[in-house]
Design a protein around this motif. Structure first.
Motif: not given
Length: 153
Positions: A6-7, A37-43, A57-63
């Motif tokens: 999610n984003c 699917e990669s997490v980047h492709e998915s979001v 340019n979404p940046q991963l901030y939380s897992v």
């Protein structure tokens, strides 16, 4: 295990959220990852499907891991990857298949109904803009039983 992305899409001092019909909670646009699917492709795909916007340019901030002992496998454990971006193109769709899209002022994020685990994520990421790693235990009504937060400072 279910995997979701999610984003938090930020525009000025507002964030785009979906008001979901199930509990009337606000949630970040996103959803289940597809196989391979990669997490980047998915979001990127999930946000586009739910909002009409193409995030850039979404940046991963939380897992975060969510466990729900009362649910059958594989829904008893979820891994959620939360991204943030302020870059996007496209036109916001008028009707999302997932709920009502709303731009919410960041200053009001603590006052809207959300899943308890999402509240921790929203508050931490929007206020600190730092990475967050978390684990949440939920009951059968998706209410928070316990949690652990590991901040990357």
């Amino acid at each position: 295990m279910q995997r979701v992305t999610n984003c938090l899409i930020i525009k000025d001092e507002e964030v785009l959220l979906l008001k979901k019909p199930r509990y009337g909670w606000y949630a970040m646009p996103g959803g289940k990852m597809e196989q391979g699917e990669s997490v980047h492709e998915s979001v990127i795909r999930e946000v586009q499907e739910e909002t009409g916007l193409t995030i850039k340019n979404p940046q991963l901030y939380s897992v975060a891991t969510m466990t729900k002992a009362s649910a059958p496998k594989p829904k008893d454990e979820w891994m959620m990857f939360t991204f943030m971006t302020d870059q996007y193109t496209g036109q916001l769709i008028e009707e999302s298949p997932e709920g009502v899209l709303e731009w919410i002022p960041v200053a009001e994020i603590d006052q809207i109904p959300t899943a308890p685990s999402d509240r921790f994520i929203h508050q931490f990421l929007l206020k600190n803009k730092q990475h967050l790693y978390a684990s949440f235990d939920l009951d059968e009504s998706d209410q928070l039983i316990s949690y652990r937060l590991n901040k990357n400072e």
